[in-house]
Design an enzyme around this catalytic site. Structure first.
Site, mmCIF file in Angstrom:
data_model
loop_
_atom_site.group_PDB
_atom_site.id
_atom_site.type_symbol
_atom_site.label_atom_id
_atom_site.label_comp_id
_atom_site.label_asym_id
_atom_site.label_seq_id
_atom_site.Cartn_x
_atom_site.Cartn_y
_atom_site.Cartn_z
ATOM 1 N N ASP A 451 2.670 5.062 9.613
ATOM 2 C CA ASP A 451 1.951 4.163 8.639
ATOM 3 C C ASP A 451 2.747 3.830 7.577
ATOM 4 O O ASP A 451 3.812 4.447 7.344
ATOM 5 C CB ASP A 451 0.507 4.915 7.974
ATOM 6 C CG ASP A 451 -0.518 3.944 7.633
ATOM 7 O OD1 ASP A 451 -0.243 2.797 7.374
ATOM 8 O OD2 ASP A 451 -1.808 4.483 7.580
ATOM 9 N N ASP A 516 -6.946 -3.250 9.244
ATOM 10 C CA ASP A 516 -7.748 -2.176 8.985
ATOM 11 C C ASP A 516 -9.045 -2.590 9.209
ATOM 12 O O ASP A 516 -10.364 -2.017 9.065
ATOM 13 C CB ASP A 516 -7.586 -1.658 7.637
ATOM 14 C CG ASP A 516 -6.726 -0.298 7.657
ATOM 15 O OD1 ASP A 516 -6.365 0.032 8.635
ATOM 16 O OD2 ASP A 516 -6.401 -0.097 6.572
HETATM 17 C C1 DGJ Z 1 -4.095 2.881 6.642
HETATM 18 C C2 DGJ Z 1 -4.172 2.803 8.162
HETATM 19 O O1 DGJ Z 1 -4.277 1.377 8.221
HETATM 20 C C3 DGJ Z 1 -5.576 3.361 8.604
HETATM 21 O O2 DGJ Z 1 -6.003 3.027 9.999
HETATM 22 C C4 DGJ Z 1 -5.515 4.765 8.218
HETATM 23 O O3 DGJ Z 1 -4.264 5.280 8.968
HETATM 24 C C5 DGJ Z 1 -5.236 5.121 6.838
HETATM 25 N N1 DGJ Z 1 -4.089 4.171 6.240
HETATM 26 C C6 DGJ Z 1 -4.945 6.544 6.334
HETATM 27 O O4 DGJ Z 1 -4.355 6.920 5.186
#
Ligand code: DGJ
Length: 722
Positions: A451, A516
């Site tokens: 991430d 997301d």
């Molecule tokens: C952002 C990501 O897009 C989510 O899927 C998740 O992993 C969160 N970060 C976790 O902090």
């Protein structure tokens, strides 16, 4: 001076496209053509075919492969640079052409002996994908530093028919938001200074010509294979054509080249197609597929994921997580990914990034027991990291506050409570490598969700210089180092969802977290933009909870699953608390995905809309004549119909000389609607045995009848040539 009618020229050809540059002596090559394939015959000389206009330079200066001030070029230059305020106008007066593969790959070396620079433009045309790749390197041959403000990865020629440019804007939770601008004499420019590919400004665009549709018309596309700052401009030229420059946006000082040093640009990946937007997408898909670096050398069927994030957020206590794994395995999940919240002190998003060892209160014995539980259920284990980040509230920051990118005398600017590590420092990337390597070596962890949850702002290196560019190179190096040490591990590129999706990061990774936002309605649009450049097998697509966390909208399991189905399928909800009926339905959709994934994840993807709230996409192979044989069609009704009778769907990929067996696909146990208003004998027949056999020409031109359906429903059909 007598002008030659047929000058030297350089051409590159692929299956369906050609590029031609004219090579006048003592100049950079002149752009002549990029478009549908033409024969390899000498064109006439450009200057000899266009008289000088009034009140212009007395020497005609057309667009070259590297337009520059010093030759009298009045438009955007491919290079902006100076030596301590001098040497601002470069002119390439020497050109050497070095073929690597005849008609396919060439290095054009341009020299400006006055400014003492050498620019190498590498062009390569892939025969089968019709993708043209350009990259440039600028060497400082002088004795003083050269300050480069801009160096295009490549300059492309667009024809006068170019009409609109489709680019992608967006934000967190809504990536790939289509923006269409009409090209005109005004300069079109998009740039991003966020230090990552970004949600807001995708580094690439598609240019359409008059009459372009999804399946017809001449289109051009370009994308910068780079995960940092970027800039692109399209500029009208006085012969009604356009130039398109794409490259890295350099922060002040990032292009400072010491004597003898070379600046390398990222790759520009471009293509054109006469087959409309879908033809262009097929070219980019083919190119990326050829580049993906899979463990073991080839892609294996994309395993169904469960990702813990939206089910549990930071609340990842082992007993619960094990229960979730058990519930996941029961519905057919094949890879279980433990998301954020597992490491030392991570109970919310305000602390702990950087402290990459298991949290003692959650996993006192480490992750081994959980990994064994997951493996015993027949699933692979994956783990979330956000390596490039650090929270001020972390052991790492307390020990090394200087490891964060920062500017002396300026406040630290946090985002999501975090700072960015200066991973270009060897001790920082060594630290990260050691921490990740220790975890991957201790347990059979076969997957990393990597991430990157914030933009770079005041990205100062320890010497005070701008560090955006260094950061991207260091990230690529860290990916490569981890892959070299653990070649069996696949990596997902996530960046607050889709903030780092590009051909550059995909040299090192195998999947992206598209957004997301898992709301299926939003996803229909996001995935549509994504598929313009990227193939479906790398598109992380999850079934979330009925009520979408990011939008508050509620959708049926069938719609959520049908929208996620064509991508790399996953589940992102608390599977422990599904009702028996929901669990059974989800399991049936997962089984359907497993049955179809081979069909979904190679070949062409066609997309389209009908102006009645219908969005469709089809996946299939084409024969040498470009006709589809076996097609999986997914039709999404996003809005209630405006018509008494549903419009028909013409399927432009079908062979008019063939028949197709047409069968509706529904997951096992699905009860289809009944009653006079909901169905008709035609649709009943699609569900019996092998379905119906219909004429390809009819389906292509008159169209496939679509059922009456409520909004937020899907209709999935398989068409097989008989
Ligand atoms: C952002 C990501 O897009 C989510 O899927 C998740 O992993 C969160 N970060 C976790 O902090």
């Amino acid at each position: 001076m007598t002008q030659k009618i047929f000058p030297e020229y350089l051409s590159l050809h692929s299956q369906n496209t050609s590029l031609v540059l004219e090579l006048p002596a003592g100049e950079a090559p002149i752009w002549r053509y990029w478009g549908p394939r033409i024969r390899d015959e000498a064109p006439h000389d450009l200057r000899g075919s266009r008289p000088l206009p009034s009140f212009m330079l007395d020497f005609d200066q057309p667009l070259t492969l590297a337009p520059s001030f010093g030759v009298g070029w009045l438009g955007q230059s491919a290079l902006l640079a100076h030596r301590n305020g001098q040497a601002f106008a470069q002119a390439f007066t020497q050109c050497d052409v070095h073929w690597e593969v005849p008609a396919q790959s060439v290095r054009v070396v341009l020299t400006d002996p006055v400014v003492a620079i050498e620019l190498t433009v590498h062009l390569s045309m892939d025969h089968s994908s019709d993708v043209l790749t350009l990259k440039s390197s600028l060497r400082n041959l002088g004795e003083t530093a050269l300050d480069v403000q801009w160096l295009a990865a490549g300059t492309l020629l667009l024809p006068a028919q170019a009409q609109n440019v489709r680019s992608y804007a967006g934000q967190h939770n809504h990536e790939f938001l289509l923006q269409t601008d009409k090209l005109s004499r005004s300069l079109w420019r998009r740039e991003s200074r966020r230090g990552r590919t970004s949600h807001d400004c995708f580094p690439g665009a598609v240019v359409t010509t008059e009459g372009t549709t999804e399946s017809m018309g001449l289109v051009y596309g370009a994308h910068l294979a780079w995960s940092g700052n970027h800039q692109q401009t399209i500029e009208w030229l006085h012969d009604a054509q356009y130039q398109w420059q794409v490259g890295e946006w350099l922060a002040p000082g990032e292009g400072l080249l010491a004597a003898g040093a070379t600046l390398h640009t990222p790759e520009l990946v471009a293509s054109c197609s006469s087959q409309g937007l879908n033809g262009l997408a097929a070219n980019f898909h083919a190119e990326l597929r050829a580049r993906l670096n899979w463990p073991g050398g080839q892609m294996r069927p994309r395993p169904v994921h469960l990702n813990t994030w939206e089910g549990f957020y930071f609340d990842v206590y082992p007993d619960k997580v094990k229960e979730l794994a058990t519930a996941a395995a029961a519905v057919g999940v094949e890879r279980f990914v433990l998301d954020d919240g597992w490491f030392h002190g991570r109970h919310h998003d305000r602390a702990a990034l950087g402290d990459w060892w298991p949290d003692e209160s959650k996993f006192p014995q480490g992750l081994g027991d959980l990994v064994a539980h997951v493996n015993a259920l027949g699933m692979e284990f994956g783990l979330w990291f956000e390596p490039e980040m650090i929270n001020p509230d972390s052991d790492l920051y307390r020990a090394h506050p200087d490891w964060a990118l920062q500017l002396a005398g300026r406040p630290l600017i946090t985002a999501r409570n975090q700072l960015v590590l200066d991973i270009a420092r060897p001790e920082v990337s060594d630290y990260l490598f050691e921490k990740i390597d220790a975890l991957l070596s201790a347990q059979p962890i076969r997957y990393i969700k990597w991430d990157h949850n914030r933009d770079l702002t005041t990205a100062g290196l320890h010497d005070g210089a701008a560090g955006y560019r260094a950061q991207v190179h260091a990230a690529y190096a860290l990916f490569a180092r981890i892959r070299a040490a653990h070649p069996e591990v696949e990596i997902e590129s996530c960046s607050g969802g889709g903030g780092r999706i590009d051909f550059g990061v995909l040299r090192h990774t195998h999947r992206v977290w598209t957004s997301d936002c898992i709301d299926a309605m939003s996803r229909v649009g996001i995935q549509r933009g994504f598929l313009q450049f990227f193939p479906p097998e790398i598109m992380g697509a999850h079934v979330g909870s009925a009520r979408a966390h990011t939008t508050g909208r509620t959708q049926s399991m069938a719609f959520r699953a049908a929208v996620a189905l064509p991508g790399h399928l996953g589940v992102e909800l608390d599977a422990r608390i599904l009702s028996d009926a929901d669990a059974a339905e989800l399991k049936a959709w997962i089984q359907m995905y497993k049955d179809l994934r081979d069909r979904l994840h190679h070949g062409h993807v066609w997309q389209g809309t009908i102006d009645d709230g219908i969005v469709w996409q089809a996946h299939g192979d084409v024969d040498a004549a470009g006709m589809a044989s076996d097609v999986l069609l997914l039709v999404y009704r996003t809005q209630p119909t405006h018509h008494r009778y549903s419009p028909r769907l013409p399927l432009p990929m079908l062979d008019t000389q063939a028949h197709y067996r047409v069968r509706q696909l529904v997951p096992a146990g699905t009860v289809l609607p009944t009653g006079a208003h909901n169905t008709a004998p035609f649709f009943d027949a699609l569900n019996v045995g092998d379905g119906m056999t219909l004429d390809g020409g009819w389906l292509r031109h008159a169209g496939l009848p679509l059922p009456r359906a409520q909004a937020e429903t899907a209709f999935i059909v398989q068409l097989t040539r008989v």
